[in-house]
Design a protein around this motif. Sequence first.
Motif, PDB file in Angstrom:
ATOM      1  N   SER A  66       0.824  -1.199   0.000  1.00 14.50           N
ATOM      2  CA  SER A  66       0.000   0.000   0.000  1.00 14.50           C
ATOM      3  C   SER A  66       0.865   1.257   0.000  1.00 14.50           C
ATOM      4  O   SER A  66       0.582   2.222  -0.707  1.00 14.50           O
ATOM      5  CB  SER A  66      -0.937   0.001   1.201  1.00 14.50           C
ATOM      6  OG  SER A  66      -1.728   1.149   1.206  1.00 14.50           O
ATOM      7  N   LYS A  67       1.928   1.229   0.780  1.00 15.17           N
ATOM      8  CA  LYS A  67       2.818   2.385   0.855  1.00 15.17           C
ATOM      9  C   LYS A  67       3.610   2.556  -0.438  1.00 15.17           C
ATOM     10  O   LYS A  67       3.665   3.652  -0.996  1.00 15.17           O
ATOM     11  CB  LYS A  67       3.784   2.225   2.031  1.00 15.17           C
ATOM     12  CG  LYS A  67       4.705   3.398   2.234  1.00 15.17           C
ATOM     13  CD  LYS A  67       5.558   3.207   3.463  1.00 15.17           C
ATOM     14  CE  LYS A  67       6.460   4.411   3.682  1.00 15.17           C
ATOM     15  NZ  LYS A  67       7.273   4.258   4.910  1.00 15.17           N
ATOM     16  N   GLN A  68       4.200   1.477  -0.940  1.00 11.40           N
ATOM     17  CA  GLN A  68       5.050   1.573  -2.121  1.00 11.40           C
ATOM     18  C   GLN A  68       4.257   1.848  -3.399  1.00 11.40           C
ATOM     19  O   GLN A  68       4.726   2.572  -4.277  1.00 11.40           O
ATOM     20  CB  GLN A  68       5.878   0.300  -2.275  1.00 11.40           C
ATOM     21  CG  GLN A  68       6.913   0.142  -1.192  1.00 11.40           C
ATOM     22  CD  GLN A  68       7.638  -1.190  -1.262  1.00 11.40           C
ATOM     23  OE1 GLN A  68       7.565  -1.905  -2.256  1.00 11.40           O
ATOM     24  NE2 GLN A  68       8.346  -1.534  -0.198  1.00 11.40           N
ATOM     25  N   LEU A  69       3.079   1.281  -3.517  1.00  9.59           N
ATOM     26  CA  LEU A  69       2.275   1.451  -4.727  1.00  9.59           C
ATOM     27  C   LEU A  69       1.315   2.631  -4.635  1.00  9.59           C
ATOM     28  O   LEU A  69       0.765   3.061  -5.641  1.00  9.59           O
ATOM     29  CB  LEU A  69       1.487   0.170  -5.012  1.00  9.59           C
ATOM     30  CG  LEU A  69       2.339  -1.081  -5.229  1.00  9.59           C
ATOM     31  CD1 LEU A  69       1.460  -2.316  -5.317  1.00  9.59           C
ATOM     32  CD2 LEU A  69       3.199  -0.933  -6.475  1.00  9.59           C
ATOM     33  N   ASP A  70       1.085   3.122  -3.427  1.00  3.59           N
ATOM     34  CA  ASP A  70       0.180   4.241  -3.163  1.00  3.59           C
ATOM     35  C   ASP A  70      -1.221   3.987  -3.724  1.00  3.59           C
ATOM     36  O   ASP A  70      -1.820   4.845  -4.369  1.00  3.59           O
ATOM     37  CB  ASP A  70       0.753   5.555  -3.699  1.00  3.59           C
ATOM     38  CG  ASP A  70       0.061   6.760  -3.076  1.00  3.59           C
ATOM     39  OD1 ASP A  70      -0.462   6.634  -1.952  1.00  3.59           O
ATOM     40  OD2 ASP A  70       0.027   7.824  -3.727  1.00  3.59           O
ATOM     41  N   VAL A  71      -1.714   2.780  -3.486  1.00  6.78           N
ATOM     42  CA  VAL A  71      -3.086   2.426  -3.864  1.00  6.78           C
ATOM     43  C   VAL A  71      -3.769   1.768  -2.674  1.00  6.78           C
ATOM     44  O   VAL A  71      -3.114   1.121  -1.861  1.00  6.78           O
ATOM     45  CB  VAL A  71      -3.158   1.465  -5.082  1.00  6.78           C
ATOM     46  CG1 VAL A  71      -2.611   2.111  -6.325  1.00  6.78           C
ATOM     47  CG2 VAL A  71      -2.455   0.158  -4.796  1.00  6.78           C
ATOM     48  N   PRO A  72      -5.082   1.920  -2.572  1.00  8.82           N
ATOM     49  CA  PRO A  72      -5.810   1.219  -1.516  1.00  8.82           C
ATOM     50  C   PRO A  72      -5.821  -0.286  -1.778  1.00  8.82           C
ATOM     51  O   PRO A  72      -5.771  -0.723  -2.925  1.00  8.82           O
ATOM     52  CB  PRO A  72      -7.227   1.781  -1.602  1.00  8.82           C
ATOM     53  CG  PRO A  72      -7.152   2.967  -2.480  1.00  8.82           C
ATOM     54  CD  PRO A  72      -5.946   2.809  -3.337  1.00  8.82           C
TER      55      PRO A  72
END
Length: 163
Positions: A66-72
């Motif tokens: 979630s942090k690395q891809l910045d997606v829910p």
Amino acid sequence: ISYRWKEGQVYRDDHLSLNEDAPGPPESLLFHQPEGKANGLIVHFHGGGFVAQSSRSHQIYLKDWSKQLDVPILSVDYALAPQYCFPRGFNECFYAYCWALANAEKLGTTADKVCLVGDSAGANLVLAVTLKAVSLGLKRPSGIVACYPAALVQMLPGPSRLL
């Protein structure tokens, strides 16, 4: 699971807060301006042989993603055997996928790109949900990640079956 609060995202204090760098308790996120909506979404089905594990048991790597891809990430806790028989767990995963598509704004995403991800039994569910969506003419996932799926299930004589 979301690292950053996205525009339109429904936030409740019992959701998993991933931004450990945020000052104060998770509720403090409500006072920050939300970022724009993400265009992607990951729908995750956990492994565990259809009888064990949960989304919480896979939280360690889901937080990183979630942090690395910045997606829910929507991680589904489906009904487990032997308490619940097939097809209940599959149906719950399929309904969760359909709900995510219909309610993407509540997850802080446009869901332009949806990736289904699962390991072991979860990977089996990823394949099954994808096939069901295709057969019903629903939006196909943009991608699938099926890690070591239980895909070839046969009744063959073997040592474990002879016991």
